[in-house]
Design an enzyme around this catalytic site. Structure first.
Site, short mmCIF file in Angstrom:
data_model
loop_
_atom_site.label_atom_id
_atom_site.label_comp_id
_atom_site.label_asym_id
_atom_site.label_seq_id
_atom_site.Cartn_x
_atom_site.Cartn_y
_atom_site.Cartn_z
CE LYS A 66 -4.16 -10.17 -3.70
NZ LYS A 66 -5.27 -9.31 -3.40
CE LYS B 31 -13.24 -5.60 -2.12
NZ LYS B 31 -12.83 -6.48 -1.24
CE LYS C 137 -4.16 -1.78 0.03
NZ LYS C 137 -4.12 -3.17 0.08
P1 TYM Z 1 -10.71 -8.15 0.98
O1 TYM Z 1 -11.88 -7.24 1.00
O2 TYM Z 1 -9.50 -7.73 0.20
O3 TYM Z 1 -11.13 -9.56 0.41
C1 TYM Z 1 -12.23 -10.27 0.95
C2 TYM Z 1 -11.93 -11.75 0.94
O4 TYM Z 1 -11.67 -12.22 -0.39
C3 TYM Z 1 -10.43 -12.91 -0.42
N1 TYM Z 1 -9.78 -12.68 -1.71
C4 TYM Z 1 -9.30 -13.65 -2.51
N2 TYM Z 1 -9.27 -14.99 -2.36
C5 TYM Z 1 -8.74 -15.72 -3.36
N3 TYM Z 1 -8.25 -15.18 -4.51
C6 TYM Z 1 -8.26 -13.84 -4.71
N4 TYM Z 1 -7.82 -13.32 -5.85
C7 TYM Z 1 -8.79 -13.02 -3.68
N5 TYM Z 1 -8.97 -11.67 -3.53
C8 TYM Z 1 -9.56 -11.49 -2.32
C9 TYM Z 1 -9.62 -12.33 0.71
O5 TYM Z 1 -8.60 -13.21 1.14
C10 TYM Z 1 -10.68 -12.11 1.77
O6 TYM Z 1 -10.94 -13.31 2.47
N6 TYM Z 1 -8.48 -7.48 5.39
C11 TYM Z 1 -9.60 -8.13 4.72
C12 TYM Z 1 -10.96 -7.75 5.29
C13 TYM Z 1 -11.14 -7.99 6.74
C14 TYM Z 1 -11.18 -9.24 7.40
C15 TYM Z 1 -11.43 -8.94 8.79
C16 TYM Z 1 -11.02 -10.56 6.98
C17 TYM Z 1 -11.36 -7.02 7.67
N7 TYM Z 1 -11.53 -7.59 8.92
C18 TYM Z 1 -11.52 -9.97 9.73
C19 TYM Z 1 -11.11 -11.58 7.95
C20 TYM Z 1 -11.36 -11.26 9.30
C21 TYM Z 1 -9.57 -7.74 3.27
O7 TYM Z 1 -9.05 -6.74 2.90
O8 TYM Z 1 -10.29 -8.56 2.46
#
Ligand code: TYM
Length: 334
Positions: free
Chosen positions: A197, A200, A115
Site C-alpha cells: 500500500k 508515509k 515494526k
Molecule cells: P497512519 O498515520 O498510518 O495513517 C492515517 C490514516 O490513513 C490511513 N491509511 C490508508 N488508507 C488507505 N490506503 C492506504 N494506503 C493508507 N495508508 C494509511 C490509515 O488507515 C489511517 O486511517 N495508528 C494510526 C493513527 C492513530 C489513530 C488513533 C487512528 C492514532 N490514534 C485513533 C484512529 C484512531 C496510524 O498509524 O495511522
C-alpha cells in the site's frame, strides 16, 4: 438516534507528508463526517515516537499534517482538531487500559510484528502497547465511529476487545468503536510499484504525496509498473494493472475509467495513454490541496490557534470521560 450525538474520532501520525492513501482511507471521510457528527481528529505525535524517536523534524511535520488536513477541507470550527500530546488525559487513560491488555495479544498484532522486522534495533515497549494508546485516543471521547483505512482494522478489533473487558469488569461505560468508511468497505490505496500500500515513510517513489509537485506526480505515475498489455480480449488483469485502475477510479471521471476498462477488455489498451491520463487527473486532484497546504503552513499563528482551541475542547471531553472512568473503577477516594 440523533447523528450529532454520535461521536467520531481518528488520528494520523506526523511521520511524513500525507499521501493519497491517507486522503482516501481517512481524511475524505473526516471531511464528510464533520458536519453531522461530533468529531475529534488529532495528530498522533506520541504514536510517532514509537518509530521516530528523533524529534528534529517533528514540529514541522505536526504543522504540515495539520495544514494538509485543513487544506483537504477539514474545518477547525466544525471538528475538534488537536495534537495528541496536548491532551495529557490520553496518557492517564492509556495507563489504566494497559492493565486490561495482555502481552500475548499485543505481541501477535500484525503491525507490531511488521515494526519488529523493520526496526530490530528499537523494539520498545511503546511499540508493543501502540494499540492500547490508540484505544485510549478513541475512548477518551467515548467515540463509536473511527474513520480509518483497511490497515487499521486489527487495531480497531483490539480496541473493541479492551472496551469489552473494561465494560465487563467495571460497568458499561464505552461504546464498542467501529472502523468506518462511508458506505463502503475499508479502503487500501495500493502503491505504484504493484506491491503493498501507499505509505508515509516507506517506498517513497511508489507513493503519491499530497505535497508532490506536478512533475513528480507525472514522473511517479509514468514509471509505475505495467507490461506489454493483454494479448487477447477479456484477459484477467494482473495485480499491478488492477492497482492502476483503482487509482484511476479515485481521481478520474467515470467516463474516462469506462473508456480504459473497455480498451483493456478488447485488448486495445495502451498503458502509456492510460498513465498520461491518470497523471493529468491526479495533478488536477492534488495540486489545489498542495498549494493550499503550503500557504497554510506559512501561517504558524493560525495553526497554533487551531491547536490551542482544539486542545481545550478535547481536554473538556477527556476530563469528563476520565471522571466517569475513575467513578466506574472506584478510584474516587474523596
Ligand atoms: P497512519 O498515520 O498510518 O495513517 C492515517 C490514516 O490513513 C490511513 N491509511 C490508508 N488508507 C488507505 N490506503 C492506504 N494506503 C493508507 N495508508 C494509511 C490509515 O488507515 C489511517 O486511517 N495508528 C494510526 C493513527 C492513530 C489513530 C488513533 C487512528 C492514532 N490514534 C485513533 C484512529 C484512531 C496510524 O498509524 O495511522
Amino acid at each position: 438516534m440523533d447523528k450529532k450525538k454520535q461521536i467520531v474520532m481518528s488520528g494520523i501520525r506526523p511521520t511524513g507528508f500525507l499521501h493519497l492513501g491517507n486522503y482516501f482511507g481517512a481524511v475524505r471521510n473526516y471531511v464528510r463526517l464533520q458536519q453531522e457528527y461530533s468529531c475529534y481528529f488529532m495528530v498522533a505525535d506520541l504514536h510517532s515516537l514509537t518509530t521516530h524517536p528523533d524529534t528534529n523534524e517533528l514540529k514541522e511535520h505536526v504543522y504540515r499534517v495539520l495544514s494538509e488536513n485543513i487544506a483537504c477541507g477539514l474545518d477547525p470550527e466544525q471538528a475538534v482538531l488537536y495534537c495528541q500530546s496536548h491532551v495529557p488525559e490520553t496518557a492517564e487513560l492509556y495507563l489504566l487500559l494497559n492493565m486490561l491488555a495482555y502481552v500475548g495479544e499485543l505481541e501477535k498484532t500484525v503491525t507490531f510484528k511488521d515494526k519488529v522486522r523493520q526496526h530490530p534495533d528499537n523494539i520498545n515497549a511503546g511499540l508493543l502497547t501502540y494499540p492500547v494508546l490508540q484505544t485510549a485516543d478513541i475512548i477518551l471521547h467515548r467515540a463509536a465511529l473511527v474513520p480509518v483505512g483497511k490497515d487499521q482494522e486489527q487495531h480497531l478489533e483490539m480496541a473493541r476487545n479492551f472496551v469489552k473487558r473494561f465494560n465487563h469488569r467495571y460497568g458499561e461505560l464505552f461504546p464498542e468503536p467501529q472502523a468506518f468508511n462511508f458506505g463502503e468497505e475499508l479502503l487500501k490505496v495500493p502503491s505504484l510499484d504493484g506491491t503493498g500500500k501507499m505509505s508515509k515513510s516507506e517506498n517513497q517513489y511508489a507513493t503519491l504525496y499530497l505535497g508532490d509537485s506536478d512533475e513528480m506526480i507525472k514522473k511517479k505515475i509514468m514509471r509505475a509498473k505495467t507490461d506489454a498489455g493483454p494479448s487477447a480480449p477479456n484477459t484477467p488483469k494482473p495485480d499491478y494493472i488492477v492497482n492502476l485502475f483503482q487509482l484511476m477510479q479515485l481521481v478520474s471521471a467515470p467516463v474516462t475509467l469506462a473508456q480504459f476498462e473497455s480498451a483493456y477488455m478488447d485488448a486495445s489498451i495502451r498503458y502509456g495513454d492510460m498513465k498520461s491520463q491518470l497523471a493529468i487527473d491526479m495533478i488536477r486532484f492534488i495540486a489545489p490541496i498542495r498549494e493550499k497546504a503550503l500557504s497554510l503552513q506559512q501561517d504558524k499563528d493560525r495553526l497554533q490557534r487551531v491547536m490551542r482551541q482544539g486542545a481545550e475542547k478535547a481536554r473538556e471531553s477527556a476530563a469528563r470521560t476520565l471522571q466517569l472512568v475513575k467513578d466506574s473503577m472506584g478510584l474516587n477516594y474523596y
